[in-house]
Design a protein around this motif. Structure first.
Motif, PDB file in Angstrom:
ATOM      1  N   LYS A  13       0.873  -1.101  -0.013  1.00  0.00           N
ATOM      2  CA  LYS A  13       0.184  -0.014   0.184  1.00  0.00           C
ATOM      3  C   LYS A  13       0.764   1.203   0.046  1.00  0.00           C
ATOM      4  O   LYS A  13       0.396   2.450  -0.001  1.00  0.00           O
ATOM      5  N   SER A  14       2.284   1.110  -0.044  1.00  0.00           N
ATOM      6  CA  SER A  14       3.233   2.260   0.302  1.00  0.00           C
ATOM      7  C   SER A  14       2.971   3.093  -0.918  1.00  0.00           C
ATOM      8  O   SER A  14       2.975   2.647  -2.143  1.00  0.00           O
ATOM      9  N   ASN A  15       3.331   4.295  -0.768  1.00  0.00           N
ATOM     10  CA  ASN A  15       3.383   5.546  -1.783  1.00  0.00           C
ATOM     11  C   ASN A  15       4.253   5.514  -2.665  1.00  0.00           C
ATOM     12  O   ASN A  15       5.519   5.498  -2.533  1.00  0.00           O
ATOM     13  N   PRO A  16       3.716   5.519  -4.145  1.00  0.00           N
ATOM     14  CA  PRO A  16       4.556   5.490  -5.262  1.00  0.00           C
ATOM     15  C   PRO A  16       5.687   6.351  -5.408  1.00  0.00           C
ATOM     16  O   PRO A  16       6.837   6.474  -5.956  1.00  0.00           O
ATOM     17  N   GLU A  17       4.970   7.842  -5.095  1.00  0.00           N
ATOM     18  CA  GLU A  17       5.813   8.973  -4.898  1.00  0.00           C
ATOM     19  C   GLU A  17       7.123   9.003  -4.092  1.00  0.00           C
ATOM     20  O   GLU A  17       8.049   9.632  -4.483  1.00  0.00           O
ATOM     21  N   MET A  18       6.803   8.450  -3.170  1.00  0.00           N
ATOM     22  CA  MET A  18       8.142   7.992  -2.098  1.00  0.00           C
ATOM     23  C   MET A  18       8.953   6.789  -2.583  1.00  0.00           C
ATOM     24  O   MET A  18      10.255   6.919  -2.570  1.00  0.00           O
ATOM     25  N   TRP A  19       8.391   6.023  -3.106  1.00  0.00           N
ATOM     26  CA  TRP A  19       9.197   4.696  -3.279  1.00  0.00           C
ATOM     27  C   TRP A  19       9.950   4.578  -4.728  1.00  0.00           C
ATOM     28  O   TRP A  19      11.063   4.052  -4.975  1.00  0.00           O
TER      29      TRP A  19
END
Lengths: 282, 282
Positions: free
Chosen positions: A224-230
């Motif tokens: 569920k983690s954020n694509p903009e961060m990862w």
């Protein structure tokens, strides 16, 4: 440590949680926030994460400590400009990759006002509303390339993380990125890929919704983690992550081979070997 | 439902937790345990999971409901012998695979006294000391091939799981094994392989111990799971697991290809797609 005026650049999950803990522990006298996302800026105020939202330059000039809690590509973009502005301030980033960042500022005249930090804490959620009280407590924080930072800057950074009850480790940026690939980045890739595996089949059947177990939830939670961060993390740590990913695919192929060849003894050995992870996590 | 005399075959994580909940919810009048492992048998008594430990045959004859909570290969071994003994009793298994088990008893004269159940609950720990109060609550339980079970046996099984606050779903054994491969078995293989990936490199450096994050812990937690339990599951559900494992390796190769080709847009798309797992887990 005297309480400080703190600027938090990026008032999302990490920056927002950091703000909450700095306030709670008396580290912050006054906290200003900076965020390009107008909705996040409003939320940060209404959630009382920061005292006010300012433009970047004003926030830097008015603060003793500047915390960077934005995606790692954005850190590389704005850190030189921030260092242009600082005199005695301390600038600390909380990003998940360090090598390219270190290289990007290696010749900056104010390099020694910067301290590179990676707190080993996060959740799969993002934005100001994901900020949590009690974050960072008893977690590790990796400080990198401390020989490049001024003594007083290191002292302030150390004090802050100690007051947040974090365990401080030191290593250089190169080693940091190598280890981070193992203990954090590969977990996320594995989880993203597992989610995509299940979603690919879920098109055919809704039973998966009903059956999803706690074990499943645990392994796909990070998906569920954020694509903009990862995406920028994977980009900046590409080589290390590829090494680990190749190893991981090789390990999965061992399981595949056991199943294909019905080699149950070796399959059991693989599981017993995996059980040794108990040495690392309780 | 009147409270029953219950026999728990296998007083470990699942059987022990089931015993605790049956007692707490008033399902059980008296609970007897059966376990080949003498140390586990002693522990089950000292932890007060069961009233007494008996030999298998005596336990079956003295009970109204017989619960099988042992590895899935052991279930296939002993279920025919148990069905030879029963008259009006109900036999319920709590195993993670169903198709081979269903086939193994399809012609037994007392087949209809058996109800196949898979509660979607567990932890990575094992043995009587891993038994937990509050287990199974609000989790799914899959009942399989109910048309092969007697109405009164199904009624008792349903009542028990309802009193345990479980959500009951029905499907045939074939579909069960297919879906279980996706929502449970692949998570375990992924986690075992991830643990082996990290342990392979940990030989070189202890930094991983110090840096291990919550995300890492979440994805490798299942790698602590018991080989005696999981090897027979993988063996019995080989074909389905191989299908999912091939898909999972293919999904990981997509990430690998994005990294190798520096295709960051597609990498971000893969992550965004994985984010849709939010539809399944909150």
């Amino acid at each position: 440590m005297e309480s400080k005026n703190i600027a938090i650049i990026g008032v999302g999950l990490i920056g927002g949680s950091f703000a909450l803990q700095c306030r709670k522990k008396g580290i912050a006298n006054r906290i200003v926030g900076v965020d390009n996302n107008k909705m996040h800026a409003k939320e940060a105020i209404s959630l009382n994460l920061v005292d006010e939202m300012l433009e970047l330059n004003e926030a830097v000039l008015k603060s003793d400590v500047i915390i960077l809690a934005i995606p790692v590509d954005a850190i590389i973009s704005i850190l030189p400009g921030i260092l242009d502005l600082v005199k005695n301030q301390v600038v600390i980033d909380l990003g998940s990759t360090k090598k390219l960042l270190a290289e990007s500022i290696s010749n900056h005249k104010n390099r020694n006002r910067f301290v590179a930090a990676h707190p080993m804490w996060g959740t799969e959620y993002s934005g100001p509303s994901a900020a949590m009280e009690g974050a960072f407590e008893n977690k590790a924080v990796i400080l990198c390339d401390l020989d490049k930072s001024a003594d007083d800057a290191v002292k302030i950074a150390r004090s802050m993380f100690e007051i947040l009850n974090m365990q401080i480790f030191e290593m250089n940026s190169f080693d940091h990125d190598l280890h981070a690939a193992y203990v954090s980045h590969i977990s996320h890739i594995s989880s993203f890929a597992l989610a995509n595996t299940v979603l690919e089949k879920e098109k055919e059947d809704r039973a998966i919704f009903e059956m999803a177990s706690a074990g499943f939830e645990s392994t796909v939670r990070l998906a569920k983690s954020n694509p903009e961060m990862w995406t920028p993390i994977f980009k900046q740590n590409k080589d290390n992550i590829l090494d680990v990913l190749n190893e991981h695919i090789m390990q999965l192929r061992k399981f595949k081979s056991c199943l294909e060849k019905e080699n149950w003894d070796y399959l059991k050995e693989l599981i017993e070997n995996a059980n040794q992870i108990r040495r690392i996590i309780q």
